[in-house]
Each structure stands twice: as structure tokens, then as C-alpha cells.
Design a protein around this motif. Structure first.
Motif, PDB file in Angstrom:
ATOM      1  N   PRO A 122       8.089  -9.688 -14.562  1.00 60.22           N
ATOM      2  CA  PRO A 122       8.202  -9.415 -13.315  1.00 60.22           C
ATOM      3  C   PRO A 122       8.429 -10.060 -12.077  1.00 60.22           C
ATOM      4  CG  PRO A 122       6.353  -8.376 -14.174  1.00 60.22           C
ATOM      5  CD  PRO A 122       6.864  -9.452 -15.190  1.00 60.22           C
ATOM      6  N   ILE A 123       9.262  -9.751 -10.875  1.00 63.38           N
ATOM      7  CA  ILE A 123       9.662 -10.594  -9.869  1.00 63.38           C
ATOM      8  C   ILE A 123       8.756 -10.054  -8.829  1.00 63.38           C
ATOM      9  CG2 ILE A 123      11.223 -11.292  -8.174  1.00 63.38           C
ATOM     10  CD1 ILE A 123      13.411 -10.838 -10.279  1.00 63.38           C
ATOM     11  N   SER A 124       7.896 -10.874  -8.399  1.00 70.36           N
ATOM     12  CA  SER A 124       6.866 -10.262  -7.354  1.00 70.36           C
ATOM     13  C   SER A 124       7.291 -10.664  -6.064  1.00 70.36           C
ATOM     14  CB  SER A 124       5.526 -11.037  -7.672  1.00 70.36           C
ATOM     15  OG  SER A 124       5.783 -12.480  -7.401  1.00 70.36           O
ATOM     16  N   THR A 125       6.359 -10.028  -5.068  1.00 73.25           N
ATOM     17  CA  THR A 125       6.873 -10.221  -3.580  1.00 73.25           C
ATOM     18  C   THR A 125       6.976 -11.673  -3.288  1.00 73.25           C
ATOM     19  OG1 THR A 125       5.867  -8.100  -3.069  1.00 73.25           O
ATOM     20  CG2 THR A 125       6.212  -9.478  -1.385  1.00 73.25           C
ATOM     21  N   GLU A 126       5.941 -12.353  -3.735  1.00 70.86           N
ATOM     22  CA  GLU A 126       5.687 -13.893  -3.654  1.00 70.86           C
ATOM     23  C   GLU A 126       6.994 -14.434  -4.022  1.00 70.86           C
ATOM     24  OE1 GLU A 126       5.046 -18.210  -4.135  1.00 70.86           O
ATOM     25  OE2 GLU A 126       5.214 -16.609  -5.622  1.00 70.86           O
ATOM     26  N   HIS A 127       7.421 -14.257  -5.156  1.00 69.25           N
ATOM     27  CA  HIS A 127       8.770 -14.877  -5.880  1.00 69.25           C
ATOM     28  C   HIS A 127       9.958 -14.549  -4.665  1.00 69.25           C
ATOM     29  CE1 HIS A 127       7.032 -14.274 -10.111  1.00 69.25           C
ATOM     30  NE2 HIS A 127       6.948 -15.479  -9.614  1.00 69.25           N
ATOM     31  N   GLY A 128       9.938 -13.818  -3.834  1.00 73.56           N
ATOM     32  CA  GLY A 128      11.067 -13.517  -2.696  1.00 73.56           C
ATOM     33  C   GLY A 128      10.874 -14.372  -1.578  1.00 73.56           C
ATOM     34  N   GLN A 129       9.586 -15.131  -1.327  1.00 72.73           N
ATOM     35  CA  GLN A 129       9.442 -15.750  -0.119  1.00 72.73           C
ATOM     36  C   GLN A 129       9.946 -17.306  -0.124  1.00 72.73           C
ATOM     37  OE1 GLN A 129       5.116 -15.401   0.306  1.00 72.73           O
ATOM     38  NE2 GLN A 129       5.223 -13.190   0.654  1.00 72.73           N
ATOM     39  N   ASN A 130      10.523 -17.587   0.969  1.00 69.42           N
ATOM     40  CA  ASN A 130      11.161 -18.928   1.263  1.00 69.42           C
ATOM     41  C   ASN A 130      12.214 -19.272   0.000  1.00 69.42           C
ATOM     42  OD1 ASN A 130      11.398 -21.655   2.227  1.00 69.42           O
ATOM     43  ND2 ASN A 130       9.655 -22.480   0.946  1.00 69.42           N
ATOM     44  N   VAL A 131      13.138 -18.250  -0.118  1.00 71.68           N
ATOM     45  CA  VAL A 131      14.135 -18.456  -1.066  1.00 71.68           C
ATOM     46  C   VAL A 131      15.463 -18.614  -0.533  1.00 71.68           C
ATOM     47  CG1 VAL A 131      12.730 -17.418  -3.111  1.00 71.68           C
ATOM     48  CG2 VAL A 131      14.120 -16.301  -1.444  1.00 71.68           C
ATOM     49  N   ILE A 132      16.549 -18.996  -1.380  1.00 74.61           N
ATOM     50  CA  ILE A 132      17.810 -19.025  -0.991  1.00 74.61           C
ATOM     51  C   ILE A 132      18.607 -18.289  -2.176  1.00 74.61           C
ATOM     52  CG2 ILE A 132      18.040 -21.417  -1.896  1.00 74.61           C
ATOM     53  CD1 ILE A 132      19.842 -21.866   0.628  1.00 74.61           C
ATOM     54  N   ASP A 133      19.631 -17.746  -2.115  1.00 81.83           N
ATOM     55  CA  ASP A 133      20.583 -17.280  -3.042  1.00 81.83           C
ATOM     56  C   ASP A 133      21.304 -18.509  -3.707  1.00 81.83           C
ATOM     57  OD1 ASP A 133      23.676 -17.160  -1.997  1.00 81.83           O
ATOM     58  OD2 ASP A 133      22.627 -16.451  -0.318  1.00 81.83           O
ATOM     59  N   PRO A 134      21.939 -18.211  -4.787  1.00 77.55           N
ATOM     60  CA  PRO A 134      22.484 -19.267  -5.614  1.00 77.55           C
ATOM     61  C   PRO A 134      23.672 -19.908  -4.757  1.00 77.55           C
ATOM     62  CG  PRO A 134      22.089 -17.367  -7.030  1.00 77.55           C
ATOM     63  CD  PRO A 134      21.767 -16.896  -5.689  1.00 77.55           C
ATOM     64  N   LEU A 135      24.836 -18.757  -4.221  1.00 78.41           N
ATOM     65  CA  LEU A 135      25.890 -19.341  -3.394  1.00 78.41           C
ATOM     66  C   LEU A 135      25.537 -20.075  -2.348  1.00 78.41           C
ATOM     67  CD1 LEU A 135      28.836 -19.466  -3.726  1.00 78.41           C
ATOM     68  CD2 LEU A 135      28.951 -17.259  -2.776  1.00 78.41           C
ATOM     69  N   SER A 136      24.602 -19.812  -1.472  1.00 87.14           N
ATOM     70  CA  SER A 136      23.950 -20.160  -0.273  1.00 87.14           C
ATOM     71  C   SER A 136      23.440 -21.672  -0.263  1.00 87.14           C
ATOM     72  CB  SER A 136      22.987 -19.478   0.438  1.00 87.14           C
ATOM     73  OG  SER A 136      23.503 -18.182   1.035  1.00 87.14           O
ATOM     74  N   ALA A 137      23.122 -21.916  -1.788  1.00 86.24           N
ATOM     75  CA  ALA A 137      22.331 -22.960  -1.920  1.00 86.24           C
ATOM     76  C   ALA A 137      23.578 -24.398  -2.403  1.00 86.24           C
ATOM     77  CB  ALA A 137      21.442 -23.078  -3.465  1.00 86.24           C
ATOM     78  N   LEU A 138      24.716 -23.738  -2.829  1.00 90.76           N
ATOM     79  CA  LEU A 138      25.879 -24.321  -3.136  1.00 90.76           C
ATOM     80  C   LEU A 138      26.482 -24.874  -1.703  1.00 90.76           C
ATOM     81  CD1 LEU A 138      27.567 -25.684  -5.317  1.00 90.76           C
ATOM     82  CD2 LEU A 138      28.766 -23.473  -5.340  1.00 90.76           C
ATOM     83  N   VAL A 139      26.537 -24.042  -0.846  1.00 92.01           N
ATOM     84  CA  VAL A 139      27.071 -24.213   0.463  1.00 92.01           C
ATOM     85  C   VAL A 139      26.206 -25.448   1.051  1.00 92.01           C
ATOM     86  CG1 VAL A 139      27.401 -23.203   2.960  1.00 92.01           C
ATOM     87  CG2 VAL A 139      27.958 -21.940   0.824  1.00 92.01           C
TER      88      VAL A 139
END
Length: 261
Positions: A122-139
Motif C-alpha cells: 500500500p502507498i500511504s499518505t506519508e509516501h506522498g510527502q516531499n516527493v517529485i514525479d519521475p519527469l520533473s526529477a529528470l527536468v
């Protein structure tokens, strides 16, 4: 988070667009072609990455995908607002959308819903904090202040793509002679560690293999126009054979440029 262009650097530029073209090979055969475009204007960015199976692999499986991401720079960092991933195969189409607010996941839409969700971590709420999507990471990895140091690796990222949360870290190894269809010369060599944290199949055998893979390598060089960093080569050992990604050409504002130091 990777260091991005400063606000001052962005305002000196007029809508720079970078479009590298790369191909992927598996067991020495070309299997896919991928195009990336990044549009930076003032304090905003939009990026698009798309590709399809080609060459020998196209006879076995028709598959295409596209990623889109947009957001802003705040305090010198990439801050995504919306990320969309879509794919199409002979059997089905798939779409994932993630909306962000202040580097946290605000909403996720997956169509159609994952069939094996009960078998995934399961993906928890904490897993969604302070994150970046894969393409933005590439940018973020491809843009920086000027000048950009040679040892550009070393960042740890919390990647969230909607259906999967992963940690990615890199380490600078040194300069290495590199040769691809679009580049020949010295390049910054980095190792990559990839750890699928959540959203993965709980009992999948491949997870252990991915986590313990210490031989993933990427090579990049600085462009001679604008503070861009281009991926020129990537090597990913797999359980069966090795996948390789190589730069074909790179353009800024539509102009073919030299990548090199």
C-alpha cells in the motif's frame, strides 16, 4: 532535491527548449526510440517524454507511452503541480495522473484501476510527502545553475508516479570516455540505486534483484549552449541481458548543439 536553475538564470533566458533524442537497446538490438522536450520560461516549466517500441521488438509487442509534467521553481527547486503518464499497447490503454501541492501528493487518478491492487504494498499518505514525479526529477537533473559542477550526482529523490513510490539515489564515480551515436568524449559517470518502496507487488522476485543491483550506470555531459546537462549513456544490467540507452542528438531552440565540456 537536485539543484535547479536560479530565478536569476531563468530570467536571462528566452523560453529555452531542449529536445534530446535517445534510443534504447537490449542485447545489442534497438528496441525503442524516446524523445524528450523541456520548455522553461521564467519561473515555470513544462516537459514531455514520449516513446514507442521499435526495431526488432516491434514485431513482438506494440507499445507506446507518454509522460507530461508541469510546475514551477520555488526557492531554487523544481516543484511539480501535475504529472500524467499514459500508455497504449495492443491489449489496453492506461493512464495515471498525480496532482501535487507544495511537494506533496494532493490527488491520484488511475484509469483503469489496477487489477492486482490487493497484492501490492500500500502507498500511504506519508509516501506522498516531499516527493517529485519521475519527469520533473529528470527536468531537475538536466537543468542547473551555471556553471554546473562535474560531480553532479549524489542526490537522493523520493519519486511518486501515482501507482509506484520509489527512492532513487546516485553517486559520482568520475570522468569516463564515452561513445554513442550522438557523442564521443569524456562524460560524468554516476552509479544509480533504485528502491521500489510502495505500489510494487509485495512478493515479486524482481524487487530484490532491483534493490541489490549496484551496476546501474549513467553518463552525462554539459551542453555548450545554456546550463543543460544531457544524458548520453545509461547501462542497466537485467536478470536476462543488459539494457543500454544512448543519445542520438540534442537540440536547444531547435538548433542541433554540441554536447561536451
Amino acid at each position: 532535491m537536485p539543484r535547479a536553475w536560479s530565478r536569476r538564470s531563468l530570467r536571462r533566458s528566452f523560453a529555452p527548449i531542449t529536445k534530446p533524442i535517445i534510443w534504447a537497446c537490449y542485447l545489442g538490438l534497438p528496441v525503442a526510440t524516446v524523445a524528450l522536450s523541456i520548455d522553461l520560461t521564467q519561473d515555470r516549466y513544462e516537459a514531455r517524454l514520449g516513446g514507442d517500441v521499435s526495431g526488432a521488438a516491434a514485431t513482438m509487442s506494440a507499445f507506446s507511452f507518454e509522460m507530461q509534467s508541469k510546475g514551477k521553481y520555488q526557492n531554487g527547486q523544481v516543484q511539480p503541480e501535475r504529472y500524467v503518464y499514459s500508455s497504449r499497447s495492443a491489449k489496453e490503454t492506461h493512464r495515471q495522473e498525480v496532482n501535487f501541492k507544495s511537494s506533496n501528493v494532493a490527488a491520484i487518478t488511475i484509469e483503469p484501476p489496477l487489477k492486482d491492487i490487493s497484492e501490492r504494498v500500500p502507498i500511504s499518505t506519508e509516501h506522498g510527502q516531499n516527493v517529485i514525479d519521475p519527469l520533473s526529477a529528470l527536468v531537475a537533473a538536466m537543468t542547473s545553475g551555471d556553471p554546473k559542477p562535474a560531480n553532479t550526482c549524489g542526490d537522493a529523490l523520493r519519486i511518486h508516479g501515482g501507482g509506484l513510490r520509489a527512492d532513487v539515489s546516485t553517486a559520482f564515480l568520475g570522468q569516463q570516455a564515452t561513445r554513442t551515436p550522438g557523442y564521443r568524449g569524456q562524460a560524468s559517470l554516476c552509479s544509480v540505486r533504485y528502491n521500489p518502496v510502495a505500489g510494487r507487488l509485495a512478493n515479486a522476485a524482481y524487487v530484490k534483484s532491483i534493490r541489490e543491483n549496484e551496476k546501474i550506470r549513467i553518463s552525462s555531459v554539459a551542453a555548450d549552449k545554456g546550463p543543460f546537462e544531457f544524458l548520453v549513456n545509461a547501462v542497466v544490467p537485467l536478470q536476462l541481458g543488459t539494457a543500454r540507452i544512448e543519445l542520438i542528438d540534442a537540440r536547444v531552440d531547435g538548433e542541433l548543439i554540441n554536447v561536451g565540456r
